[in-house]
Design a protein around this motif. Structure first.
Motif, PDB file in Angstrom:
ATOM      1  N   LYS A   1     -16.643   5.359 -67.677  1.00  0.00           N
ATOM      2  CA  LYS A   1     -16.572   6.569 -66.824  1.00  0.00           C
ATOM      3  C   LYS A   1     -17.127   6.383 -65.407  1.00  0.00           C
ATOM      4  CE  LYS A   1     -17.609   9.805 -70.664  1.00  0.00           C
ATOM      5  NZ  LYS A   1     -18.300   8.843 -71.495  1.00  0.00           N
ATOM      6  N   HIS A   2     -17.453   5.145 -65.017  1.00  0.00           N
ATOM      7  CA  HIS A   2     -17.994   4.955 -63.666  1.00  0.00           C
ATOM      8  C   HIS A   2     -16.894   4.608 -62.663  1.00  0.00           C
ATOM      9  CE1 HIS A   2     -22.095   5.355 -64.985  1.00  0.00           C
ATOM     10  NE2 HIS A   2     -21.824   4.548 -65.989  1.00  0.00           N
ATOM     11  N   TYR A   3     -15.637   4.514 -63.126  1.00  0.00           N
ATOM     12  CA  TYR A   3     -14.534   4.093 -62.252  1.00  0.00           C
ATOM     13  C   TYR A   3     -14.089   5.186 -61.297  1.00  0.00           C
ATOM     14  CZ  TYR A   3      -9.686   3.069 -60.893  1.00  0.00           C
ATOM     15  OH  TYR A   3      -8.522   2.882 -60.187  1.00  0.00           O
ATOM     16  N   ILE A   4     -13.961   4.838 -60.014  1.00  0.00           N
ATOM     17  CA  ILE A   4     -13.154   5.663 -59.103  1.00  0.00           C
ATOM     18  C   ILE A   4     -12.697   4.737 -57.985  1.00  0.00           C
ATOM     19  CG2 ILE A   4     -15.011   6.484 -57.567  1.00  0.00           C
ATOM     20  CD1 ILE A   4     -13.288   9.290 -57.967  1.00  0.00           C
ATOM     21  N   ASP A   5     -11.468   4.909 -57.527  1.00  0.00           N
ATOM     22  CA  ASP A   5     -10.960   4.115 -56.409  1.00  0.00           C
ATOM     23  C   ASP A   5     -10.095   5.029 -55.562  1.00  0.00           C
ATOM     24  OD1 ASP A   5      -9.994   2.333 -54.614  1.00  0.00           O
ATOM     25  OD2 ASP A   5      -9.258   0.870 -56.087  1.00  0.00           O
ATOM     26  N   SER A   6     -10.612   5.408 -54.412  1.00  0.00           N
ATOM     27  CA  SER A   6      -9.894   6.356 -53.558  1.00  0.00           C
ATOM     28  C   SER A   6      -9.043   5.661 -52.499  1.00  0.00           C
ATOM     29  CB  SER A   6     -10.894   7.274 -52.853  1.00  0.00           C
ATOM     30  OG  SER A   6     -11.813   7.777 -53.779  1.00  0.00           O
ATOM     31  N   ARG A   7      -9.019   4.322 -52.519  1.00  0.00           N
ATOM     32  CA  ARG A   7      -8.252   3.623 -51.479  1.00  0.00           C
ATOM     33  C   ARG A   7      -6.748   3.872 -51.643  1.00  0.00           C
ATOM     34  NH1 ARG A   7      -9.688  -2.386 -52.591  1.00  0.00           N
ATOM     35  NH2 ARG A   7      -9.632  -1.546 -54.701  1.00  0.00           N
ATOM     36  N   THR A   8      -6.059   3.928 -50.507  1.00  0.00           N
ATOM     37  CA  THR A   8      -4.583   3.999 -50.529  1.00  0.00           C
ATOM     38  C   THR A   8      -4.071   3.084 -49.424  1.00  0.00           C
ATOM     39  OG1 THR A   8      -4.645   5.875 -48.988  1.00  0.00           O
ATOM     40  CG2 THR A   8      -4.449   6.411 -51.334  1.00  0.00           C
ATOM     41  N   TYR A   9      -2.793   2.740 -49.507  1.00  0.00           N
ATOM     42  CA  TYR A   9      -2.153   2.059 -48.371  1.00  0.00           C
ATOM     43  C   TYR A   9      -1.333   3.106 -47.628  1.00  0.00           C
ATOM     44  CZ  TYR A   9      -3.291  -2.493 -50.438  1.00  0.00           C
ATOM     45  OH  TYR A   9      -3.953  -3.580 -50.955  1.00  0.00           O
ATOM     46  N   THR A  10      -1.840   3.520 -46.456  1.00  0.00           N
ATOM     47  CA  THR A  10      -1.060   4.458 -45.646  1.00  0.00           C
ATOM     48  C   THR A  10      -0.151   3.672 -44.689  1.00  0.00           C
ATOM     49  OG1 THR A  10      -2.891   4.595 -44.088  1.00  0.00           O
ATOM     50  CG2 THR A  10      -2.754   6.318 -45.767  1.00  0.00           C
ATOM     51  N   GLU A  11      -0.393   2.352 -44.621  1.00  0.00           N
ATOM     52  CA  GLU A  11       0.505   1.472 -43.861  1.00  0.00           C
ATOM     53  C   GLU A  11       0.906   0.312 -44.749  1.00  0.00           C
ATOM     54  OE1 GLU A  11      -1.309   0.506 -40.101  1.00  0.00           O
ATOM     55  OE2 GLU A  11      -1.618   2.647 -39.742  1.00  0.00           O
ATOM     56  N   VAL A  12       1.917  -0.422 -44.269  1.00  0.00           N
ATOM     57  CA  VAL A  12       2.442  -1.522 -45.087  1.00  0.00           C
ATOM     58  C   VAL A  12       1.459  -2.691 -45.080  1.00  0.00           C
ATOM     59  CG1 VAL A  12       4.385  -3.128 -45.343  1.00  0.00           C
ATOM     60  CG2 VAL A  12       4.797  -0.786 -44.532  1.00  0.00           C
ATOM     61  N   PRO A  13       0.966  -3.123 -46.267  1.00  0.00           N
ATOM     62  CA  PRO A  13       0.048  -4.270 -46.309  1.00  0.00           C
ATOM     63  C   PRO A  13       0.821  -5.578 -46.122  1.00  0.00           C
ATOM     64  CG  PRO A  13       0.503  -3.489 -48.527  1.00  0.00           C
ATOM     65  CD  PRO A  13       1.252  -2.581 -47.596  1.00  0.00           C
ATOM     66  N   GLU A  14       0.075  -6.679 -46.127  1.00  0.00           N
ATOM     67  CA  GLU A  14       0.737  -7.969 -45.917  1.00  0.00           C
ATOM     68  C   GLU A  14       1.058  -8.631 -47.253  1.00  0.00           C
ATOM     69  OE1 GLU A  14      -0.366 -12.002 -43.636  1.00  0.00           O
ATOM     70  OE2 GLU A  14      -1.097 -10.177 -42.650  1.00  0.00           O
ATOM     71  N   ALA A  15       2.300  -9.054 -47.411  1.00  0.00           N
ATOM     72  CA  ALA A  15       2.708  -9.728 -48.648  1.00  0.00           C
ATOM     73  C   ALA A  15       2.601 -11.239 -48.447  1.00  0.00           C
ATOM     74  CB  ALA A  15       4.140  -9.348 -48.994  1.00  0.00           C
ATOM     75  N   PRO A  16       2.371 -12.025 -49.507  1.00  0.00           N
ATOM     76  CA  PRO A  16       2.163 -11.552 -50.877  1.00  0.00           C
ATOM     77  C   PRO A  16       0.759 -10.982 -51.081  1.00  0.00           C
ATOM     78  CG  PRO A  16       1.965 -13.943 -50.793  1.00  0.00           C
ATOM     79  CD  PRO A  16       2.317 -13.507 -49.403  1.00  0.00           C
ATOM     80  N   LEU A  17       0.650  -9.984 -51.937  1.00  0.00           N
ATOM     81  CA  LEU A  17      -0.655  -9.394 -52.232  1.00  0.00           C
ATOM     82  C   LEU A  17      -1.385 -10.228 -53.275  1.00  0.00           C
ATOM     83  CD1 LEU A  17       0.858  -6.881 -50.971  1.00  0.00           C
ATOM     84  CD2 LEU A  17      -0.581  -5.483 -52.443  1.00  0.00           C
ATOM     85  N   LYS A  18      -2.712 -10.209 -53.174  1.00  0.00           N
ATOM     86  CA  LYS A  18      -3.513 -10.806 -54.252  1.00  0.00           C
ATOM     87  C   LYS A  18      -3.460  -9.849 -55.443  1.00  0.00           C
ATOM     88  CE  LYS A  18      -6.724 -12.869 -51.008  1.00  0.00           C
ATOM     89  NZ  LYS A  18      -7.894 -12.559 -50.188  1.00  0.00           N
ATOM     90  N   VAL A  19      -3.816 -10.359 -56.609  1.00  0.00           N
ATOM     91  CA  VAL A  19      -3.842  -9.491 -57.799  1.00  0.00           C
ATOM     92  C   VAL A  19      -4.732  -8.277 -57.526  1.00  0.00           C
ATOM     93  CG1 VAL A  19      -4.501  -9.367 -60.238  1.00  0.00           C
ATOM     94  CG2 VAL A  19      -3.430 -11.447 -59.353  1.00  0.00           C
ATOM     95  N   SER A  20      -5.901  -8.509 -56.885  1.00  0.00           N
ATOM     96  CA  SER A  20      -6.868  -7.433 -56.628  1.00  0.00           C
ATOM     97  C   SER A  20      -6.369  -6.440 -55.576  1.00  0.00           C
ATOM     98  CB  SER A  20      -8.198  -8.027 -56.166  1.00  0.00           C
ATOM     99  OG  SER A  20      -7.987  -8.744 -54.959  1.00  0.00           O
ATOM    100  N   GLU A  21      -5.367  -6.840 -54.798  1.00  0.00           N
ATOM    101  CA  GLU A  21      -4.864  -5.937 -53.757  1.00  0.00           C
ATOM    102  C   GLU A  21      -3.833  -4.938 -54.301  1.00  0.00           C
ATOM    103  OE1 GLU A  21      -5.575  -8.666 -49.766  1.00  0.00           O
ATOM    104  OE2 GLU A  21      -3.750  -8.994 -50.941  1.00  0.00           O
ATOM    105  N   PHE A  22      -3.469  -5.081 -55.554  1.00  0.00           N
ATOM    106  CA  PHE A  22      -2.677  -4.030 -56.212  1.00  0.00           C
ATOM    107  C   PHE A  22      -3.664  -2.929 -56.629  1.00  0.00           C
ATOM    108  CE2 PHE A  22       0.434  -7.382 -56.326  1.00  0.00           C
ATOM    109  CZ  PHE A  22       1.643  -6.717 -56.246  1.00  0.00           C
ATOM    110  N   ILE A  23      -4.013  -2.073 -55.649  1.00  0.00           N
ATOM    111  CA  ILE A  23      -4.999  -1.017 -55.890  1.00  0.00           C
ATOM    112  C   ILE A  23      -4.316   0.160 -56.587  1.00  0.00           C
ATOM    113  CG2 ILE A  23      -6.502  -1.659 -53.969  1.00  0.00           C
ATOM    114  CD1 ILE A  23      -5.085   0.527 -52.287  1.00  0.00           C
ATOM    115  N   GLU A  24      -5.123   1.036 -57.162  1.00  0.00           N
ATOM    116  CA  GLU A  24      -4.514   2.154 -57.920  1.00  0.00           C
ATOM    117  C   GLU A  24      -3.627   3.029 -57.035  1.00  0.00           C
ATOM    118  OE1 GLU A  24      -7.279   5.064 -59.523  1.00  0.00           O
ATOM    119  OE2 GLU A  24      -5.628   6.478 -59.645  1.00  0.00           O
ATOM    120  N   GLY A  25      -4.185   3.538 -55.939  1.00  0.00           N
ATOM    121  CA  GLY A  25      -3.389   4.353 -55.005  1.00  0.00           C
ATOM    122  C   GLY A  25      -2.976   5.712 -55.559  1.00  0.00           C
TER     123      GLY A  25
END
Ligand SMILES: [Zn+2]
Length: 318
Positions: free
Chosen positions: A179-203
């Motif tokens: 229950k300690h999880y929260i991730d408020s990050r989003t991509y409001t702009e296009v990120p750079e590909a290829p993404l790392k595994v960790s860069e697949f954020i919840e969004g």
């Protein structure tokens, strides 16, 4: 005599015609029955292929099943390369090609790698339209998927398409880390590909109510939901998020079944160990997670039928 022969021939021909019509109708009947049943193939994790007639909808199709890290989730019998979260995400395209040949739509519950990691490749290969959050759509843009293929949604949309409709439902991600999880990050702009595994954020997280011709399916990509957002939804098929994190939530099974009005068919999703490739045993998950869930459903909603899915096998619902 001639008249008798003619009569005999007419009778034979009428009978043969009858048999032909009967056979043709029989074949048509079988074809119609096959066309009308809903077919759900389980990809593992929260991934599904749902076919209704000629329409193919994929949900969180995660096929690559990366051998992530070295923890207890991976097996020494799995000889594939170990992947870390800091590595670039690479899809197993050969495996995907052997499993997925066609898709009209792809629905993405959220943007974590085990939901969206393979979607850039599958969307490019099939030309499927993708429905997902702004973050999911920006990740897909990074991989060159054009805007015409993307439907960015927030939750609350109810879209009619040619042969089906989709209600997008806001939801919550699983309550990870006890229950300690929260991730408020989003991509409001296009990120750079290829993404790392960790860069697949919840969004942000979504659920979908898909209304097919004869069935409605409520999909989950996490072990959590917002009760008031499900009020009045009465799917006949529920893909219920079942794993472990829901055990820390207040009366998860009871509230989920009640608010969805005890769906006739319930299929657990996102319950398997997705670090193992296809063909490895998932018995531990079935015993520890699905059997107790099935027992609980039997008690809470005796008329509901719980179906336990197997990797790459199709469940047919008439
Ligand atoms: Zn996730």
């Amino acid at each position: 005599m001639k008249q008798l022969k003619a009569h005999f021939l007419t009778t034979i021909m009428t009978k043969m015609l009858g048999v032909l019509i009967f056979l043709a109708l029989g074949i048509c009947d079988t074809a119609v029955a096959q066309q009308e049943s809903l077919r759900l193939k389980y990809f593992g994790a929260a991934g599904w292929e749902i076919q209704d007639g000629n329409l193919t909808v994929l949900i969180d199709p995660y096929i690559s099943r990366l051998k992530l890290g070295t923890g207890p989730g991976v097996s020494p019998k799995d000889k594939r390369k170990t992947v870390e979260r800091s590595d670039a995400y690479v899809s197993d395209t050969l495996l995907i090609d052997s499993i997925i040949t066609k898709a009209d739509f792809i629905l993405a519950h959220h943007s974590h790698f085990d939901h969206l990691g393979d979607v850039p490749y599958i969307a490019k290969k099939t030309g499927a339209k993708v429905i997902g959050t702004e973050t999911s759509c920006n990740i897909l843009r990074a991989y060159g998927i054009p805007n015409e293929q993307l439907y960015p949604v927030k939750g609350g949309e109810d879209y009619q398409f040619e042969n089906f409709s989709i209600k997008v439902i806001p939801t919550l991600h699983s309550a990870l880390n006890d229950k300690h999880y929260i991730d408020s990050r989003t991509y409001t702009e296009v990120p750079e590909a290829p993404l790392k595994v960790s860069e697949f954020i919840e969004g942000g997280s979504l659920m979908f109510l898909i209304r097919f011709k004869r069935h409605s399916v409520l999909t989950m990509g996490s072990m959590n939901f917002i009760e008031r957002e499900l009020l009045g939804q009465e799917p006949d098929i529920l893909l219920a998020g079942v794993n472990r994190s829901q055990l820390g939530l207040y009366k998860y099974n009871e509230r989920l079944l009640k608010v969805t009005n005890n769906p006739g068919i319930i299929i657990p999703t996102h319950w398997d160990n997705f670090r193992l490739p296809y063909g490895f045993s998932q018995e531990a998950g079935i015993e520890q997670k699905l059997i107790p869930f099935k027992e609980d459903v039997k008690r809470l909603s005796p008329k509901s039928k719980v179906l336990i899915p197997e990797h790459l096998k199709t469940i047919i619902i008439d």
